[in-house]
Design a protein around this motif. Structure first.
Motif, mmCIF file in Angstrom:
data_model
loop_
_atom_site.group_PDB
_atom_site.id
_atom_site.type_symbol
_atom_site.label_atom_id
_atom_site.label_comp_id
_atom_site.label_asym_id
_atom_site.label_seq_id
_atom_site.Cartn_x
_atom_site.Cartn_y
_atom_site.Cartn_z
ATOM 1 N N ARG A 1 0.861 -1.199 0.000
ATOM 2 C CA ARG A 1 0.000 0.000 0.000
ATOM 3 C C ARG A 1 0.885 1.232 0.000
ATOM 4 N NH1 ARG A 1 -4.973 1.405 4.145
ATOM 5 N NH2 ARG A 1 -5.839 -0.427 3.075
ATOM 6 N N ALA B 1 0.844 5.357 1.048
ATOM 7 C CA ALA B 1 0.165 6.422 1.786
ATOM 8 C C ALA B 1 0.877 7.732 1.498
ATOM 9 C CB ALA B 1 0.171 6.138 3.288
ATOM 10 N N VAL C 1 -3.647 5.562 -0.570
ATOM 11 C CA VAL C 1 -4.572 6.307 0.296
ATOM 12 C C VAL C 1 -3.962 7.665 0.640
ATOM 13 C CG1 VAL C 1 -5.616 4.235 1.281
ATOM 14 C CG2 VAL C 1 -3.620 5.259 2.392
ATOM 15 N N GLY D 1 -1.820 5.776 7.404
ATOM 16 C CA GLY D 1 -2.085 5.211 6.090
ATOM 17 C C GLY D 1 -2.391 3.726 6.134
ATOM 18 N N ALA E 1 -6.153 3.603 6.999
ATOM 19 C CA ALA E 1 -7.067 4.459 6.248
ATOM 20 C C ALA E 1 -7.907 3.631 5.281
ATOM 21 C CB ALA E 1 -6.286 5.525 5.476
ATOM 22 N N VAL F 1 -9.691 2.471 1.938
ATOM 23 C CA VAL F 1 -9.394 2.664 0.519
ATOM 24 C C VAL F 1 -10.708 2.994 -0.176
ATOM 25 C CG1 VAL F 1 -8.408 1.639 -1.554
ATOM 26 C CG2 VAL F 1 -7.514 0.999 0.689
ATOM 27 N N LYS G 1 -8.820 7.073 -5.222
ATOM 28 C CA LYS G 1 -7.433 7.461 -5.378
ATOM 29 C C LYS G 1 -7.173 8.754 -4.617
ATOM 30 C CE LYS G 1 -7.039 5.373 -9.959
ATOM 31 N NZ LYS G 1 -6.819 5.640 -11.413
ATOM 32 N N PRO G 2 -6.009 8.888 -3.977
ATOM 33 C CA PRO G 2 -5.738 10.135 -3.242
ATOM 34 C C PRO G 2 -5.709 11.320 -4.182
ATOM 35 C CG PRO G 2 -3.743 8.796 -3.442
ATOM 36 C CD PRO G 2 -4.878 7.944 -3.925
#
Length: 218
Positions: free
Chosen positions: A61, A63, A93, A188, A191, A193, A196-197
């Protein structure tokens, strides 16, 4: 799960690797560069991967801090996070700078509510309030200084961030906007999902195009 955390929202350019299963930092690097995040970030990531003796394929992942903060820096970090996520086939994230500052303060002084407050200049404050267990109790927003003062009047809790001296002038401690990369990684890891950030801009950029010099499209 291994988390690659990135922060380019302020004067630092930082990255970290975090093992969410073992709740352990595997490596982190941070340079105070002010500007030039785009040129510096990949080198920081390489340093962290080398220090942890880990290949990018181990990352599960990404972050990244999404703001508020440096307009250009945030774009750099978010673009890098989304690019890594796409190439590795893993989720990305976003973590806000306000929740990062609040969580860092709760690590130091647990059990009290926190207001994260950043001096946005031009008489404005970016702020958000959090409960003693770190849950957001208000949305991040930009407010005028007088409104911010009214909001914190009688607030029995901690205030963290560069606007602290404006809101509590009697406090003599230096307050800076710090976004510890270890905290970004930890937040992160848990967080959700959702999407998309994307950058969290609470107001538009300071630099705007001059209409008189726009080139007409044909």
């Amino acid at each position: 799960m291994i988390i690659l955390a990135l922060d380019t929202a302020g004067v630092a350019c930082a990255a970290a690797l975090y093992d969410s299963g073992g709740k352990a930092m595997l490596g982190e690097a941070s340079d105070m560069i002010g500007k030039g995040h785009a040129e510096h970030l990949m080198g920081i990531i390489d340093r962290v991967l080398d220090a942890a003796d880990m290949a990018p394929s181990a990352i599960g992942r990404i972050a990244v801090t999404v703001g508020p903060g440096s307009f250009t820096g945030i774009r750099v970090g978010v673009a890098a996070a989304r690019g890594f996520a796409l190439s590795l086939g893993v989720p990305a994230v976003g973590v806000t700078t306000l929740e990062t500052m609040a969580a860092a303060r709760l690590d130091e002084k647990p059990g009290r509510p926190v207001i994260a407050a950043m001096d946005a200049k031009r008489g404005e404050i970016y702020l958000q309030q959090f409960s003693p267990d770190g849950v957001a109790v208000s949305a991040p927003r930009a407010v005028l200084l007088d409104e911010a003062k009214a909001l914190v009047d009688g607030f029995d809790g901690e205030i963290v961030g560069s606007a602290t001296s404006l809101l509590r002038p009697d406090e003599s401690v230096d307050h800076l906007d710090r976004f510890p990369i270890s905290v970004v990684a930890r937040l992160g890891a848990v967080a959700p999902v959702l999407q998309k950030p994307k950058p969290l801009y609470l107001r538009g950029p300071d630099a705007k195009p001059q209409d008189g010099f726009a080139v007409a499209r044909v």
